[in-house]
Design an enzyme around this catalytic site. Structure first.
Site, PDB file in Angstrom:
ATOM      1  N   CYS A   1       6.708 -19.841  -5.044  1.00 38.30           N
ATOM      2  CA  CYS A   1       7.831 -20.702  -4.668  1.00 38.30           C
ATOM      3  C   CYS A   1       9.124 -19.914  -4.441  1.00 38.30           C
ATOM      4  O   CYS A   1       9.353 -18.893  -5.079  1.00 38.30           O
ATOM      5  CB  CYS A   1       8.095 -21.714  -5.768  1.00 38.30           C
ATOM      6  SG  CYS A   1       6.673 -22.682  -6.203  1.00 38.30           S
TER       7      CYS A   1
ATOM      8  N   ARG B   1       6.674 -14.479   0.540  1.00 35.92           N
ATOM      9  CA  ARG B   1       6.217 -14.681  -0.831  1.00 35.92           C
ATOM     10  C   ARG B   1       4.965 -15.549  -0.904  1.00 35.92           C
ATOM     11  O   ARG B   1       4.294 -15.579  -1.925  1.00 35.92           O
ATOM     12  CB  ARG B   1       7.326 -15.341  -1.649  1.00 35.92           C
ATOM     13  CG  ARG B   1       8.595 -14.525  -1.699  1.00 35.92           C
ATOM     14  CD  ARG B   1       9.680 -15.256  -2.430  1.00 35.92           C
ATOM     15  NE  ARG B   1       9.374 -15.378  -3.832  1.00 35.92           N
ATOM     16  CZ  ARG B   1       9.669 -14.476  -4.751  1.00 35.92           C
ATOM     17  NH1 ARG B   1      10.296 -13.381  -4.403  1.00 35.92           N
ATOM     18  NH2 ARG B   1       9.348 -14.649  -6.009  1.00 35.92           N
TER      19      ARG B   1
ATOM     20  N   TRP C   1       4.551 -23.302  -3.554  1.00 39.83           N
ATOM     21  CA  TRP C   1       3.179 -22.784  -3.659  1.00 39.83           C
ATOM     22  C   TRP C   1       2.540 -23.632  -4.738  1.00 39.83           C
ATOM     23  O   TRP C   1       2.890 -23.531  -5.908  1.00 39.83           O
ATOM     24  CB  TRP C   1       3.239 -21.306  -4.041  1.00 39.83           C
ATOM     25  CG  TRP C   1       1.951 -20.564  -3.958  1.00 39.83           C
ATOM     26  CD1 TRP C   1       1.390 -20.005  -2.841  1.00 39.83           C
ATOM     27  CD2 TRP C   1       1.067 -20.239  -5.045  1.00 39.83           C
ATOM     28  NE1 TRP C   1       0.216 -19.373  -3.164  1.00 39.83           N
ATOM     29  CE2 TRP C   1      -0.007 -19.500  -4.506  1.00 39.83           C
ATOM     30  CE3 TRP C   1       1.066 -20.503  -6.403  1.00 39.83           C
ATOM     31  CZ2 TRP C   1      -1.056 -19.022  -5.279  1.00 39.83           C
ATOM     32  CZ3 TRP C   1       0.013 -20.027  -7.183  1.00 39.83           C
ATOM     33  CH2 TRP C   1      -1.025 -19.296  -6.612  1.00 39.83           C
TER      34      TRP C   1
ATOM     35  N   ASN D   1      11.124 -23.802  -9.537  1.00 41.99           N
ATOM     36  CA  ASN D   1      10.066 -22.785  -9.625  1.00 41.99           C
ATOM     37  C   ASN D   1       9.633 -22.730 -11.081  1.00 41.99           C
ATOM     38  O   ASN D   1      10.475 -22.779 -11.975  1.00 41.99           O
ATOM     39  CB  ASN D   1      10.599 -21.395  -9.249  1.00 41.99           C
ATOM     40  CG  ASN D   1      10.872 -21.255  -7.767  1.00 41.99           C
ATOM     41  OD1 ASN D   1      10.628 -22.176  -7.006  1.00 41.99           O
ATOM     42  ND2 ASN D   1      11.391 -20.103  -7.378  1.00 41.99           N
ATOM     43  N   GLY D   2       8.336 -22.565 -11.316  1.00 50.52           N
ATOM     44  CA  GLY D   2       7.856 -22.473 -12.695  1.00 50.52           C
ATOM     45  C   GLY D   2       6.948 -23.647 -13.014  1.00 50.52           C
ATOM     46  O   GLY D   2       6.497 -24.372 -12.105  1.00 50.52           O
TER      47      GLY D   2
ATOM     48  N   GLU E   1      -8.315   0.350  -5.663  1.00 50.82           N
ATOM     49  CA  GLU E   1      -7.173  -0.082  -4.859  1.00 50.82           C
ATOM     50  C   GLU E   1      -7.573  -0.254  -3.390  1.00 50.82           C
ATOM     51  O   GLU E   1      -7.155  -1.202  -2.725  1.00 50.82           O
ATOM     52  CB  GLU E   1      -6.020   0.933  -5.022  1.00 50.82           C
ATOM     53  CG  GLU E   1      -4.788   0.691  -4.168  1.00 50.82           C
ATOM     54  CD  GLU E   1      -4.101  -0.658  -4.413  1.00 50.82           C
ATOM     55  OE1 GLU E   1      -4.456  -1.378  -5.351  1.00 50.82           O
ATOM     56  OE2 GLU E   1      -3.212  -0.992  -3.607  1.00 50.82           O
TER      57      GLU E   1
ATOM     58  N   LYS F   1      -7.210  -3.774  -1.393  1.00 45.29           N
ATOM     59  CA  LYS F   1      -6.438  -3.921  -0.147  1.00 45.29           C
ATOM     60  C   LYS F   1      -7.294  -4.588   0.917  1.00 45.29           C
ATOM     61  O   LYS F   1      -6.844  -5.474   1.635  1.00 45.29           O
ATOM     62  CB  LYS F   1      -5.982  -2.549   0.383  1.00 45.29           C
ATOM     63  CG  LYS F   1      -4.834  -1.879  -0.307  1.00 45.29           C
ATOM     64  CD  LYS F   1      -3.485  -2.531  -0.131  1.00 45.29           C
ATOM     65  CE  LYS F   1      -3.245  -3.587  -1.149  1.00 45.29           C
ATOM     66  NZ  LYS F   1      -2.717  -3.205  -2.437  1.00 45.29           N
TER      67      LYS F   1
ATOM     68  N   GLU G   1      -7.852  -8.341   0.135  1.00 42.77           N
ATOM     69  CA  GLU G   1      -6.644  -9.154   0.259  1.00 42.77           C
ATOM     70  C   GLU G   1      -6.334  -9.542   1.693  1.00 42.77           C
ATOM     71  O   GLU G   1      -5.973 -10.681   1.956  1.00 42.77           O
ATOM     72  CB  GLU G   1      -5.425  -8.380  -0.284  1.00 42.77           C
ATOM     73  CG  GLU G   1      -5.325  -8.326  -1.771  1.00 42.77           C
ATOM     74  CD  GLU G   1      -4.013  -7.701  -2.213  1.00 42.77           C
ATOM     75  OE1 GLU G   1      -3.771  -6.520  -1.890  1.00 42.77           O
ATOM     76  OE2 GLU G   1      -3.226  -8.392  -2.874  1.00 42.77           O
TER      77      GLU G   1
ATOM     78  N   HIS H   1     -26.279   2.766 -11.384  1.00 41.78           N
ATOM     79  CA  HIS H   1     -26.607   1.821 -12.454  1.00 41.78           C
ATOM     80  C   HIS H   1     -26.588   0.369 -11.978  1.00 41.78           C
ATOM     81  O   HIS H   1     -26.488  -0.538 -12.792  1.00 41.78           O
ATOM     82  CB  HIS H   1     -25.634   2.008 -13.632  1.00 41.78           C
ATOM     83  CG  HIS H   1     -25.728   3.375 -14.248  1.00 41.78           C
ATOM     84  ND1 HIS H   1     -26.811   3.789 -14.990  1.00 41.78           N
ATOM     85  CD2 HIS H   1     -24.881   4.435 -14.189  1.00 41.78           C
ATOM     86  CE1 HIS H   1     -26.627   5.042 -15.377  1.00 41.78           C
ATOM     87  NE2 HIS H   1     -25.466   5.456 -14.895  1.00 41.78           N
TER      88      HIS H   1
ATOM     89  N   LYS I   1       3.323 -13.167  -3.053  1.00 37.60           N
ATOM     90  CA  LYS I   1       3.827 -11.812  -3.307  1.00 37.60           C
ATOM     91  C   LYS I   1       4.069 -11.590  -4.786  1.00 37.60           C
ATOM     92  O   LYS I   1       3.816 -10.519  -5.321  1.00 37.60           O
ATOM     93  CB  LYS I   1       5.107 -11.581  -2.505  1.00 37.60           C
ATOM     94  CG  LYS I   1       5.715 -10.190  -2.677  1.00 37.60           C
ATOM     95  CD  LYS I   1       4.804  -9.121  -2.131  1.00 37.60           C
ATOM     96  CE  LYS I   1       5.302  -7.716  -2.417  1.00 37.60           C
ATOM     97  NZ  LYS I   1       4.223  -6.710  -2.296  1.00 37.60           N
TER      98      LYS I   1
END
Ligand code: AGP
Length: 611
Positions: free
Chosen positions: A2, A27, A74, A100-101, A484, A488, A491, A507, A606
């Site tokens: 948000c 965001r 969001w 927000n929250g 990483e 990437k 995402e 394994h 974000k």
């Protein structure tokens, strides 16, 4: 996640707010809205979808308003929809709130108010706020006092801005666990959850304290209902400008950020290396050499990409200073009963400085009296403010949802910390320290050389446009790089990808390998090189397709790989700063060739400020 923007001034508020919301689009959000004040009334517009759709709605007479609030949502409670979008209003439509929250006790409060006859319109937790504020106003309180008293009844986290039809040219804002920043312009004032929304208007800001409530009107900003001018003393200056949050000719922010790494990496070590003593000085650490010597153990906690940087930090700190390091996902750490002794130092890593899980882990460590250090990008963020000490990575604003330059700057700062600890504890000699420092200084140029190869990487990437799975392998300090690389790709291209320590492949994951499975293997020259080559042979024996990230000049690698991307040689411990660059470019180019929205990947935000 948000985003909030509020404005009081003399310009058309709608334009200021919409421009601000556009700056917050990176965001991640699913709906948007604004409320504008006109004499004696509020005009509210909301929609599911993009800010451009909100802009297209007819604002009617509110076009002349000079006071308003706006939001990108969001969804957490209640699906993304026009109804659930913010601002949310009280029943009479005279009080409007952006939030927000998460309000944790909203169900109990909602039931209470429903019993008293209040009718709720949305499925959100946030709607409780305008209702409670309205109830307090109904008792004859002014908006500031009503907001304060209403907030005393809620549990959870909030960054809110409130607008009332009955208090002209006034906003009331408050924060608890969700960031808010007030901006001071020339006869105009702003409030936002992210400086990016207002930096084109002003770089003078005040970060709200945890639990603070402020009033903003044309006379200024006050934290006790207009009776104090002290707040002016808290003004801070944002040290970056609007050009840093523009694409600058690049097709995507992510690409711009990948390309800016030679500069962001230089900024991370600039002024921090001591070539006399072969060490690093990090003023923010606020630690004497004696204190560095007394550390028993380090716990590093973070989420996502920052957690991968933390894993590299473990290799670095243990190798250079012999301090034992434990790395934990912040989301797990916060709900354990971790063993934290007085000699334990807790390092938290966060690009945004606002990640809810990381913040909670930090607070737990602080409660247990651990010394806490932050490695943070966003200046003035909650984590930066709540840690005992810390080091800013100085990567500049990172807009692409997929973190790139922040990751390499985090690793750079970890290498500086390792050097400082290693020298202070006499594990590294001055000569060894100096050699390491010189390798650090050479990194930006080496990164630039890899970036020069982007077109070759783009060509290789085209081979993978239609794959469904990807495996990334690395050993030692390159194992977190494999993680990483896989993150990437997931995402931004939505291809399923896994990162593994190369030797673990046999394994289990080896069962997945066939001629359809591409495998990126980090196979640079160094201690584990021969072992990695054996791992590649195992892949080739099962007809897997191998893309090797190898050292410049390594000819042998060609016989066991289908594609090779080369990186310059460096110290074993700094090599992640180089090996991750082709993997960033690879995922970028694959995502572009699949037509994905690289800067705004689906479902991602974000900064994850909720649990
Ligand atoms: C990285 O590409 C991600 N989008 C995500 O994993 C991120 O690193 C994570 O949410 C932690 O964020 P922070 O560094 O701002 O705390």
């Amino acid at each position: 996640m948000c985003g909030i923007v509020g404005y009081v001034g003399s310009k058309p508020a709608r334009e200021v707010l919409l421009a601000g919301l556009k700056r917050l689009e990176y965001r991640g959000y699913d709906s948007a809205g604004y409320s504008l004040q006109l004499p004696g009334e509020l005009v509210c517009r909301k929609c599911q979808g993009r800010v451009s759709e909100l802009e297209a709605l007819d604002s009617g007479k509110a076009v002349s308003s000079t006071v308003g609030i706006a939001h990108t949502r969001w969804a957490t409670h209640g699906e993304p929809s026009q109804k659930n979008a913010h601002p949310l209003t009280d029943e009479a439509g005279r009080i409007s709130v952006v939030h927000n929250g998460i309000i944790e006790n909203f169900k109990v409060l909602r039931k209470e108010l429903q019993k008293a006859g209040v009718h709720f319109e949305t499925d959100t937790d946030s709607e409780i706020l305008p209702m409670l504020i309205s109830q307090e106003v109904g008792k004859g309180k002014d908006l500031f006092t009503a907001v304060k008293d209403a907030l005393a009844r809620v549990h959870g986290t909030y960054g809110i801005v409130v607008l009332s039809a009955d208090e002209p040219d006034t906003l009331v804002a408050a924060r608890y666990g969700s960031p808010l920043v007030a901006g001071i312009g020339d006869g105009e004032y702003f409030v936002t959850s992210d400086v990016a929304a207002i930096v084109s208007h002003t770089r003078e800001v005040i970060y709200l304290e945890e639990g603070e409530v402020i009033k903003i009107d044309l006379k200024g900003i006050s934290s006790d209902n207009g009776h104090s001018s002290l707040i002016r003393e808290r003004i801070e200056y944002v040290d970056w400008d609007i050009t840093e949050i523009e694409k600058d000719g690049y097709t995507h922010f992510m690409l711009k950020e990948i390309y800016s790494q030679p500069e962001s990496l230089s900024n991370a070590f600039r002024g921090r290396l001591d070539l006399e003593q072969g060490t690093a000085h990090l003023g923010g650490l606020n630690m004497s050499e004696e204190e560095m010597r007394s550390i028993d153990r380090i716990v590093i906690t973070a989420c996502g990409t920052s957690w991968h940087a933390a894993l590299i930090g473990k290799y670095l700190i243990e190798a250079l200073s012999r301090i034992p390091v434990q790395v934990e996902y912040a989301s797990e750490f916060r709900y354990r009963d971790p063993v934290l002794t007085p000699g334990t130092v807790m390092i938290v890593i966060s690009q945004s400085g606002e990640t809810a899980d990381t913040l909670a882990a930090l607070r737990l460590a602080a409660k247990r009296k651990c010394r806490t250090l932050g490695i943070v990008n966003v200046v003035g963020s909650t984590i930066a403010r709540e840690t005992d000490a810390g080091v800013y990575i100085h990567a500049g604003p990172e807009i692409g949802v997929a973190s790139t330059k922040a990751f390499t700057s985090q690793v750079m700062v970890l290498s500086l910390i390792s050097l400082a600890f290693g020298r202070a504890r006499n594990f590294l000699s001055r000569k060894q320290g100096l050699e390491f420092a010189q390798q650090i200084i050479a990194i930006p140029e080496k990164v630039a050389k890899i970036l020069d190869n982007s077109s070759e990487i783009a060509e290789i990437a085209r081979e993978f446009t239609y794959v469904n799975n990807f495996l990334y392998l690395g050993r030692g300090v390159n194992y977190p790089v494999a993680l990483e690389g896989a993150l990437k790709l997931k995402e931004i291209s939505y291809i399923h990808a896994e990162g593994y320590p190369a030797a673990e492949m046999k394994h289990g994951p080896i069962a997945l390998i066939d001629e359809m499975m591409p495998i990126a293997v980090i196979a640079v020259k160094g201690a584990a090189y021969d072992k990695v080559i054996s791992n590649i042979e195992q892949v080739k024996a099962r007809h897997g397709r191998v893309l090797a990230i190898a050292t410049v000049g390594d000819i042998d690698i060609e016989s066991v790989s289908d594609w090779v991307i080369r990186v310059p040689d460096t110290s074993d411990m700094l090599v992640p700063l180089l090996t991750v660059i082709p993997l960033q470019l690879l995922s970028y180019h694959i995502a572009v060739s699949r037509g994905c929205d690289v800067d705004k990947p689906r479902n991602l935000a974000k900064s994850v400020t909720v649990e």
